[in-house]
Design a protein around this motif. Structure first.
Motif, PDB file in Angstrom:
ATOM      1  N   MET A  48      20.881  24.460  38.648  1.00 44.63           N
ATOM      2  CA  MET A  48      19.277  25.704  38.843  1.00 44.63           C
ATOM      3  C   MET A  48      19.583  26.353  37.315  1.00 44.63           C
ATOM      4  N   ILE A  49      20.541  25.667  36.049  1.00 48.38           N
ATOM      5  CA  ILE A  49      20.455  26.145  35.329  1.00 48.38           C
ATOM      6  C   ILE A  49      18.940  25.596  34.633  1.00 48.38           C
ATOM      7  N   PRO A  50      18.850  26.243  33.223  1.00 48.47           N
ATOM      8  CA  PRO A  50      17.094  26.797  32.526  1.00 48.47           C
ATOM      9  C   PRO A  50      17.217  25.024  32.130  1.00 48.47           C
ATOM     10  N   LEU A  98      19.149  24.121  49.045  1.00 52.25           N
ATOM     11  CA  LEU A  98      20.555  24.226  48.278  1.00 52.25           C
ATOM     12  C   LEU A  98      20.495  23.825  46.919  1.00 52.25           C
ATOM     13  N   CYS A  99      22.098  25.513  47.079  1.00 51.74           N
ATOM     14  CA  CYS A  99      22.257  25.884  45.159  1.00 51.74           C
ATOM     15  C   CYS A  99      23.311  25.658  45.822  1.00 51.74           C
ATOM     16  N   PRO A 100      24.072  25.827  44.017  1.00 51.39           N
ATOM     17  CA  PRO A 100      25.992  25.780  44.002  1.00 51.39           C
ATOM     18  C   PRO A 100      25.558  26.458  43.173  1.00 51.39           C
ATOM     19  N   TYR A 101      26.733  27.637  44.548  1.00 49.66           N
ATOM     20  CA  TYR A 101      26.521  28.698  43.799  1.00 49.66           C
ATOM     21  C   TYR A 101      27.533  29.464  42.651  1.00 49.66           C
ATOM     22  N   SER A 102      26.522  30.346  41.790  1.00 48.56           N
ATOM     23  CA  SER A 102      27.145  31.111  40.478  1.00 48.56           C
ATOM     24  C   SER A 102      27.041  32.376  39.964  1.00 48.56           C
ATOM     25  N   LYS A 103      28.100  32.699  38.987  1.00 57.83           N
ATOM     26  CA  LYS A 103      27.312  33.695  38.990  1.00 57.83           C
ATOM     27  C   LYS A 103      26.711  34.062  37.572  1.00 57.83           C
ATOM     28  N   ALA A 104      26.896  33.166  37.170  1.00 51.37           N
ATOM     29  CA  ALA A 104      25.973  32.902  35.892  1.00 51.37           C
ATOM     30  C   ALA A 104      24.222  33.525  35.957  1.00 51.37           C
ATOM     31  N   TYR A 130      19.332  34.536  37.990  1.00 53.64           N
ATOM     32  CA  TYR A 130      17.678  34.017  37.938  1.00 53.64           C
ATOM     33  C   TYR A 130      17.335  34.457  38.504  1.00 53.64           C
ATOM     34  N   ASN A 131      16.829  32.854  38.388  1.00 60.38           N
ATOM     35  CA  ASN A 131      16.348  31.599  39.376  1.00 60.38           C
ATOM     36  C   ASN A 131      16.561  31.393  40.834  1.00 60.38           C
ATOM     37  N   PHE A 132      17.563  31.373  40.562  1.00 61.03           N
ATOM     38  CA  PHE A 132      17.678  31.660  42.227  1.00 61.03           C
ATOM     39  C   PHE A 132      16.546  32.628  42.916  1.00 61.03           C
ATOM     40  N   THR A 133      16.550  33.600  42.434  1.00 58.73           N
ATOM     41  CA  THR A 133      15.421  34.697  42.768  1.00 58.73           C
ATOM     42  C   THR A 133      13.768  34.579  42.740  1.00 58.73           C
ATOM     43  N   GLN A 134      13.765  33.289  41.844  1.00 53.32           N
ATOM     44  CA  GLN A 134      12.772  32.469  41.523  1.00 53.32           C
ATOM     45  C   GLN A 134      12.012  31.388  42.120  1.00 53.32           C
ATOM     46  N   ILE A 135      13.194  31.172  43.527  1.00 56.81           N
ATOM     47  CA  ILE A 135      12.736  29.878  44.339  1.00 56.81           C
ATOM     48  C   ILE A 135      11.373  31.104  45.751  1.00 56.81           C
ATOM     49  N   ASN A 136      10.832  30.071  45.615  1.00 59.48           N
ATOM     50  CA  ASN A 136      10.074  30.506  46.824  1.00 59.48           C
ATOM     51  C   ASN A 136      10.122  31.430  47.199  1.00 59.48           C
TER      52      ASN A 136
END
Length: 877
Positions: A455-457, A481-487, A492-498
């Motif tokens: 989920m990096i840009p 499934l995503c690797p958890y990150s505080k970056a 931001y991209n986590f919040t963009q997931i449908n």
């Protein structure tokens, strides 16, 4: 000045003396003297021994609020079992986070040979977590917990939700990551009612269709004791007396506020507010008839207990809340779900909510103030007035009584004082032979698990987000499934997931020994055919990791959508799934040999990934043309029949929304030509470039203008600054263009390992005024929309999303003829040239001299075709 040197003892002597001193210490003290890294290794070795030890059928481990007392449903179930367990059939292990704080509890059960206490997250804690047959928790076990085959996990949760939970809290899926993992590992979830089952488990935490256990709608065990006021009083009196609170004949008014989050709670400030509230109440109420007690939320109770002026009112945290509710005559609360428990007493509840507007911004509620089952107040005077007028339910207005009765029927229909007994029968005595999964939890959709990448840009993230926006959620149940990150970028991209998808995170790390994990890392680097890969212990290590992450969950289809590292693909190889697919986003053989400053950073990771291809059912390239390349170059790793393709999708609405800017006139197209004149477009690009270069300052377009800026023809390129993109070719081509047509400029958005080299090339060619490198731009679409042409100069690509994005924005496209270009662009769209400086320069000159018409891109048809390709892959399970 004379310097006196002293001899430092040799390392050998120091080491020998240290060993002697350590040897004389007790074993626990010896362990504490070891270096932190050695401690971690020893802990993992010890935990691994227990994880492979026989499960003890008679052992039950109880945990409430991460060891914050013997509380809630686990405590009620323990009481019921202890009452029945006259022959000490079971060994009851309770988790506490402080033996000193809960000394009264340990002393109370000191004479019970079958009741033990362990410190939260100590070595003994992990021992009993591994070997106990029964696990009972009202929140969640920590990240390293992986339920073993043969263990039975009952998660009781800790109440009916008033505040929104789980995925219902917008943008806060991360907060639910460990709870979702624990629910999926559970054999039983405890529910008070069908309403709670649906609202919390199936909806808020999205357990529908994925939970493999059983939801027990048997009532709330902790409420049982509220039905026997006399027994509650006898049990609670010693605890209160220990804290200096002596019960008498006065009626009890209990104030039980919720925890409002770290940003809200401050012991000193809260103490002042609580003390003021108590003083005001005592001044207006008859204190010969009423006495006030406070039950602080268990998260903040320890801090509140340190405040002297509240000590005579504070019920200790070790006292189960329902014991207090059993002797309470009037409850005052705010947003605490404790009121659901109190409903069954048919005694009055008052809701004091002075900060409801502020609180709603922090945490939304399922039930509005207008539906609460009791009188509400927003200031102390109003609260006192309510208490004086309506001290019994019979005096309440009819509408409030109706709300109370409705809530009672809806959320607590089965409370009769026997819930604990029913749960013990169902879980421990197994007197009920119901199936392990109710059909009510399943809806028959195909269950897909997608690893969406880091989920990096980058293009893969964009492709994943687009796919998740286009999937038919009426047919597919999707877990991401995503690797958890505080970056910040990943968050931001986590919040963009449908929001229709179920978002899960991998966090924590593998269990197993140091040696087992060393072999694992070696295999991940060298491939599935390297030494150690076939060891039985390696297979078990990965199976345990799968269960640690997903518990009992099963999927029809698992997809490694990233496809660039062997880790996620290997994890999915151990998934209990019907089919497995891995995505190929590029010419991966070329990627594996990509060189940066003489290094090939992707080689080991990609070759290790190639080595597991034969364990996947589908190897999916992102265009038909790319599939031909990958099937040919990677054919030695898997049969040709497994190679296929599914084109990336595009999100037209999102791109257009991001491209719009109220500061500028819209970029309208008429008859294929922009309505805005070139000078206006050029000025807008200048301002956007300035904003990108100076994001924390007011954009100053003058900084980036030259006298000829009014008529610039702007070429733009967006992409990572890495070798395969060949920005050097683009800069050299532009140098030729600019010499012939000075009213041109080039904007390059992106970052990467070649940035310094490219900046040097720009300077060498005298282009520092006409080429702008703006770095990574989170939203490049505004720049793209107002530019005159998009240029891609790559040597090889998969299906570059940026070309489709340019087409959505109706920007003419010039691209080199990389191998999969035929599948990357719709037929007849864009200018495709040979991958040479000369050909690219000529195409750019032609475009600047005679701009192409801007064509409409039929995104709906393109996406429909792409999703047909995707469904061809995943639907046939």
């Amino acid at each position: 000045m004379m310097v006196v040197r002293t001899e430092r003892p040799s390392a050998t002597i120091c080491s020998a003396k240290l060993k002697q001193r350590i040897h004389k210490l007790p074993i626990k003290r010896r362990f504490k003297t070891l270096p932190r890294r050695i401690k971690r290794i020893l802990r993992s070795e010890i935990r691994n021994v227990w994880a492979n030890s026989p499960i003890r059928d008679s052992h039950i481990l109880y945990e409430s609020y991460s060891g914050n007392g013997m509380l809630c449903h686990p405590e009620a179930i323990f009481k019921e079992l202890l009452k029945r367990d006259s022959e000490s059939k079971y060994t009851h292990i309770w988790v506490l986070n402080s033996f000193e704080r809960y000394k009264a509890l340990t002393e109370k059960y000191a004479s019970y040979s079958n009741v033990k206490f362990v410190k939260y997250q100590s070595l003994k804690y992990y021992k009993y977590l591994s070997v106990s047959k029964y696990l009972v928790n009202n929140v969640s076990f920590p990240a390293q917990f992986a339920k073993r085959d043969g263990q039975i996990y009952l998660n009781t949760w800790h109440g009916i939700p008033l505040k929104k939970m789980g995925y219902d809290i917008t943008g806060r899926a991360v907060d639910a990551k460990n709870i979702v993992r624990n629910f999926l590992a559970s054999d039983y979830l405890l529910s008070s009612s069908p309403k709670m089952t649906q609202q919390m488990y199936l909806d808020a935490f999205k357990m529908k269709n994925i939970f493999e256990g059983e939801i027990l709608e048997e009532g709330s065990p902790r409420i049982d004791r509220q039905f026997d006021v006399k027994a509650s009083k006898e049990e609670i009196e010693p605890f209160l007396a220990h804290s200096g609170i002596i019960l008498d004949d006065r009626k009890i008014i209990l104030y039980a506020p919720t925890w409002k989050g770290h940003d809200y709670f401050n012991p000193r400030n809260d103490a002042a507010g609580l003390r003021n509230l108590i003083d005001r109440l005592e001044a207006q109420l008859d204190t010969s008839k009423y006495r006030i007690l406070i039950k602080a939320h268990q998260i903040v109770s320890e801090a509140v207990a340190t405040i002297p002026e509240l000590r005579e009112y504070l019920v200790p945290n070790m006292v189960p809340t329902n014991l207090v509710l059993g002797i309470t005559d009037i409850l005052i609360t705010d947003y605490s779900s404790v009121f659901f428990d109190f409903l069954v007493t048919n005694r009055p509840i008052f809701f004091h909510i002075p900060d409801i507007a502020e609180y709603a911004r922090y945490r939304d509620l399922y039930i509005g103030a207008e539906a609460l089952p009791g009188p509400t107040s927003t200031n102390v005077d109003e609260l006192i007035s309510n208490l004086l007028r309506w001290s019994s339910i019979e005096k309440w207005p009819e509408d409030i009584r109706e709300r109370h009765e409705t809530m009672l029927r809806c959320y607590t229909p089965d409370e009769d004082g026997r819930a604990s007994a029913r749960i013990v029968d169902r879980v421990f005595e197994r007197t009920d032979n119901r199936s392990t999964q109710s059909a009510a939890y399943a809806h028959g959709k195909t269950k897909i698990l997608i690893y969406a990448g880091g989920m990096i840009p980058n293009g893969i993230t964009t492709s994943a987000l687009n796919l998740l926006d286009n999937i038919d959620y009426e047919r597919f149940d999707v877990t991401v499934l995503c690797p958890y990150s505080k970056a910040v970028d990943q968050q931001y991209n986590f919040t963009q997931i449908n929001e229709n998808a179920r978002l899960m995170f991998r966090f924590g790390t593998f269990n197993g020994t140091y040696l087992q994990n060393s072999i694992r890392l070696r295999v991940l680097k060298r491939g599935a055919n390297s030494a150690g890969a076939s060891l039985r212990t390696q297979k078990k290590l990965w199976q345990t990791e799968w269960k640690r992450c997903f518990g009992n969950a099963r999927f029809d289809h698992v997809i490694d959508f990233s496809g660039y590292t062997s880790f996620w693909g290997t994890l999915f190889c151990y998934a209990p799934a019907k089919k497995r697919s891995i995505w190929l986003h590029n010419d991966l053989a070329a990627d594996a040999h990509r060189s940066i400053s003489g290094n090939t950073p992707l080689k080991d990771g990609l070759f290790a990934t190639f080595s597991i291809y034969n364990r996947f059912d589908n190897l999916i390239s992102v265009s038909e043309g790319l599939n031909e390349i990958n099937a040919s170059s990677l054919g030695s790793w898997a049969p040709e029949s497994r190679f296929s393709w599914a084109s990336n999708t595009i999100n037209e609405t999102k791109i257009r929304d991001l491209a719009s800017d109220s500061r500028f006139p819209p970029m309208s197209i008429k008859n294929g030509l922009p309505i805005l004149d070139q000078a206006t477009r050029s000025g807008i690009v200048s301002e956007l470039v300035a904003t990108a270069l100076l994001p924390n300052k007011t954009a100053n377009a003058e900084m980036h203008k030259t006298p000829a800026d009014e008529g610039y023809f702007t070429f733009i390129s967006v992409g990572r600054l890495s070798p395969e993109k060949n920005h050097a070719r683009l800069i050299k081509a532009f140098a030729r263009v600019h010499r012939i047509n000075p009213l041109t400029r080039l904007v390059i958005a992106g970052d990467g390992p070649l940035r310094a080299d490219l900046e040097g090339l720009i300077q060498k060619n005298g282009l520092t005024e006409s080429v702008r490198m703006v770095g990574h731009v989170k939203n490049p679409y505004k720049l793209m929309r107002y530019s005159d042409a998009f240029v891609l100069s790559s040597d090889y690509e998969g299906q570059p999303m940026v070309l489709l994005e340019a087409l959505v924005l109706e920007v003419p496209v010039i691209t080199t003829s990389f191998g999969s270009v035929a599948g990357a662009l719709p037929k007849g769209v864009g200018i495709v040239v040979e991958p040479t400086v000369e050909a690219l320069a000529q195409a750019m000159l032609n475009e600047a001299g005679s701009p192409s018409l801007r064509r409409h891109f039929d995104v709906d048809k393109y996406n429909a075709d792409a999703m047909q390709e995707f469904e061809r892959v995943v639907a046939n399970v």
